[in-house]
Scaffold this active site. Structure first.
Site, mmCIF file in Angstrom:
data_model
loop_
_atom_site.group_PDB
_atom_site.id
_atom_site.type_symbol
_atom_site.label_atom_id
_atom_site.label_comp_id
_atom_site.label_asym_id
_atom_site.label_seq_id
_atom_site.Cartn_x
_atom_site.Cartn_y
_atom_site.Cartn_z
ATOM 1 N N ALA A 1 2.890 9.144 -4.747
ATOM 2 C CA ALA A 1 3.009 7.726 -4.379
ATOM 3 C C ALA A 1 1.673 7.093 -3.992
ATOM 4 O O ALA A 1 1.418 5.933 -4.308
ATOM 5 C CB ALA A 1 4.016 7.577 -3.225
ATOM 6 N N HIS A 2 0.807 7.863 -3.315
ATOM 7 C CA HIS A 2 -0.348 7.195 -2.692
ATOM 8 C C HIS A 2 -1.428 6.754 -3.667
ATOM 9 O O HIS A 2 -2.317 5.983 -3.295
ATOM 10 C CB HIS A 2 -0.947 8.063 -1.576
ATOM 11 C CG HIS A 2 -1.740 9.254 -2.018
ATOM 12 N ND1 HIS A 2 -3.108 9.211 -2.131
ATOM 13 C CD2 HIS A 2 -1.375 10.507 -2.364
ATOM 14 C CE1 HIS A 2 -3.548 10.415 -2.512
ATOM 15 N NE2 HIS A 2 -2.505 11.212 -2.669
ATOM 16 N N ASN B 1 -9.064 12.483 -12.930
ATOM 17 C CA ASN B 1 -9.352 11.759 -11.693
ATOM 18 C C ASN B 1 -10.827 11.491 -11.461
ATOM 19 O O ASN B 1 -11.191 10.567 -10.753
ATOM 20 C CB ASN B 1 -8.770 12.516 -10.499
ATOM 21 C CG ASN B 1 -9.116 13.985 -10.513
ATOM 22 O OD1 ASN B 1 -8.713 14.727 -11.416
ATOM 23 N ND2 ASN B 1 -9.891 14.410 -9.541
ATOM 24 N N GLN C 1 -2.821 10.228 -11.972
ATOM 25 C CA GLN C 1 -3.692 9.062 -12.128
ATOM 26 C C GLN C 1 -3.134 8.053 -13.131
ATOM 27 O O GLN C 1 -3.628 6.934 -13.227
ATOM 28 C CB GLN C 1 -5.084 9.506 -12.607
ATOM 29 C CG GLN C 1 -5.864 10.322 -11.594
ATOM 30 C CD GLN C 1 -6.469 9.471 -10.480
ATOM 31 O OE1 GLN C 1 -6.589 8.249 -10.592
ATOM 32 N NE2 GLN C 1 -6.841 10.122 -9.398
ATOM 33 N N CYS D 1 -19.671 17.521 -1.354
ATOM 34 C CA CYS D 1 -20.505 17.917 -0.234
ATOM 35 C C CYS D 1 -19.755 18.922 0.640
ATOM 36 O O CYS D 1 -19.073 18.549 1.573
ATOM 37 C CB CYS D 1 -20.833 16.688 0.592
ATOM 38 S SG CYS D 1 -22.551 16.473 0.931
ATOM 39 N N ALA E 1 1.441 15.307 -5.253
ATOM 40 C CA ALA E 1 1.156 15.901 -6.562
ATOM 41 C C ALA E 1 0.637 17.333 -6.449
ATOM 42 O O ALA E 1 0.837 18.136 -7.353
ATOM 43 C CB ALA E 1 0.166 15.042 -7.330
ATOM 44 N N THR F 1 14.070 18.702 4.435
ATOM 45 C CA THR F 1 14.650 17.379 4.637
ATOM 46 C C THR F 1 13.835 16.325 3.897
ATOM 47 O O THR F 1 12.607 16.318 3.991
ATOM 48 C CB THR F 1 14.682 17.053 6.148
ATOM 49 O OG1 THR F 1 15.472 18.050 6.789
ATOM 50 C CG2 THR F 1 15.261 15.673 6.419
HETATM 51 C C1 PLP Z 1 -4.833 12.942 -6.203
HETATM 52 C C2 PLP Z 1 -4.516 13.898 -7.276
HETATM 53 C C3 PLP Z 1 -3.741 15.038 -7.023
HETATM 54 C C4 PLP Z 1 -3.262 15.404 -5.628
HETATM 55 O O1 PLP Z 1 -2.250 14.550 -5.209
HETATM 56 P P1 PLP Z 1 -1.713 14.614 -3.704
HETATM 57 O O2 PLP Z 1 -0.497 13.779 -3.721
HETATM 58 O O3 PLP Z 1 -2.805 14.035 -2.884
HETATM 59 O O4 PLP Z 1 -1.426 16.034 -3.379
HETATM 60 C C5 PLP Z 1 -3.439 15.855 -8.075
HETATM 61 N N1 PLP Z 1 -3.862 15.587 -9.322
HETATM 62 C C6 PLP Z 1 -4.603 14.508 -9.605
HETATM 63 C C7 PLP Z 1 -5.039 14.255 -11.000
HETATM 64 C C8 PLP Z 1 -4.965 13.634 -8.587
HETATM 65 O O5 PLP Z 1 -5.713 12.575 -8.876
#
Ligand code: PLP
Length: 404
Positions: A202-203, A153, A181, A328, A73, A242
């Site tokens: 995805a994560h 987030n 989110q 932190c 993202a 790729t």
């Molecule tokens: C986690 C997050 C991102 C960043 O996503 P990545 O795939 O880790 O780069 C961006 N925007 C929001 C709102 C997120 O919670």
């Protein structure tokens, strides 16, 4: 129960074993480069990518041809904002966003300010909500893009995407949303909401890390953007490199599972979150919910605890993985810029905890967390002279603290 307990699902989620399972053959058997046109390895990889592309596009209300794969993202947000800003620079150089966006939106906007663009940061109220009236008033003839996230987030507050989309469409301004989110957790539809660009990853939805996507509308209107990386011209020239075939296959499987389980999971996670909040509220005074009480992500709870020190609190609950409101950094304890924008004072911002529940969170874990939190907060307050004074009915704002 397994320790430590993971309650940081707004930061990332474990990859669902069902996702890992479908990814494995794409490492060892179907390992072709999806751009290889001359043999079966390439064709099979391409086929898998196109199938995933369709699933991702259609699940958010668009089409596969509108999906551009990225590394996550952060990259999707950068591509949307920098790409649109460059492509439409002759049309205008004004962008509207908010001060509580993810850094992956704020930082590219600030980079554009350095290059002579004008960025309006809308106000947010105590709950993290924008004003639609202020949004509409902020649109100018040279406005090219509005970027407002779906769900925050840190504090979970949801933006009214459909109402925002009505305004941007009426004024002919592109609408980008960082829906990282929200995708897979709440219903989203790029058609119904008039979303022109949408970032996701995805994560955060039980897929692998390092793969994301940007939805780029192809008609009514057709959105154009300049690439931010150059190379082999993959992804219709918008994002060279790729493709991460196993990651993309896992991304689609992850979203498919979220989609199919969305309703029951949202209900279950809201119940877990509310159970935790109610326990804390019942047994502790001087606590404050951050973010909107109802218009929020199903899996997020953010609470500030008055008269305790955030870092001590985190240490007191060391077998529970949560996030604190102070980022932190090496040198300083800087309170969260999101809580600050909401007007939360530095002391309360420092003592705020973000609890993110998820697919693998159990009621037992929530009860353990509630007990442990209550114990830790009470213990810290027992040692706090400030808390003692408040208990004695002293109004701290009237105290003259000088010692001579
Ligand atoms: C986690 C997050 C991102 C960043 O996503 P990545 O795939 O880790 O780069 C961006 N925007 C929001 C709102 C997120 O919670």
């Amino acid at each position: 129960m397994k320790f430590p307990i993971y309650l940081d699902y707004n930061a990332t989620a474990p990859t669902d074993p069902r996702v890992v399972e479908v990814m494995i053959p794409y490492f060892t058997q179907t390992y072709g480069n999806a751009a290889s046109r001359n043999h079966q390895f390439g064709w099979e990889a391409e086929q898998a990518v196109e199938k995933a592309r369709d699933l991702l596009g259609e699940t958010i209300g668009g089409g596969g041809r509108e999906i551009v794969f990225t590394s996550g993202a952060t990259e999707s947000n950068n591509l949307a904002i920098l790409g649109v800003a460059d492509f439409y620079k002759e049309k205008g150089r004004h962008i509207i966003t908010s001060p509580i966006e993810h850094k992956a939106v704020i930082d590219p906007c600030q980079a554009l300010e350095q290059r002579g663009y004008d960025v309006t940061f809308l106000d947010v109220d105590d709950d993290g909500c924008i004003s639609l009236e202020q949004l509409e008033k902020s649109i100018r003839p040279d406005t090219i893009l509005v970027s407002l996230m779906a769900g925050n987030n840190e504090i979970g507050t949801l933006n009214p995407l459909e109402e925002i989309g009505k305004i941007t469409r009426k004024h002919g301004v592109l609408f980008h949303t960082d829906a990282t989110q929200a995708v897979g957790k709440i219903p989203l539809d790029v058609e119904q909401m008039n979303i022109d660009l949408l970032s996701f990853t995805a994560h955060k939805m039980y897929g692998p890390k390092g793969v994301g996507a940007l939805y780029v509308r192809r008609k009514r209107p057709r959105v154009r953007l300049s690439p931010i990386m150059f190379g082999g011209g993959h992804e219709r020239g918008m994002r060279s490199g790729t493709l991460n075939v196993p990651g993309i296959v896992g991304f689609a499987k992850a979203l498919e599972l979220c989609r199919d389980e969305m309703e029951s999971e949202a209900e279950r996670q809201i119940a877990l979150r509310e159970r935790l909040h109610q326990r804390l509220q019942a047994e502790l005074d001087h606590i404050k919910l951050n973010g909107h009480p109802a218009q929020r992500l199903p899996n997020n709870l953010n609470v500030s605890f008055g008269y305790v020190e955030g870092e001590s609190l985190i240490m007191g609950i060391s077998d529970i993985a949560v996030s604190s409101g102070s980022a932190c950094t090496s040198a300083s304890l800087e309170p969260s810029y999101v809580l600050r924008a909401l007007g939360v004072g530095d002391d309360l911002a420092h003592s705020s905890i973000r609890f993110g529940v998820g697919r693998f969170t159990t009621e037992e874990e929530i009860d353990y967390t509630a007990d442990k939190m209550i114990f830790a907060v009470k213990r810290l307050r027992d040692m706090s002279p400030l808390y003692e004074m408040v208990q004695e009915g002293i109004d701290l704002s009237t105290v003259n603290w000088t010692s001579h």
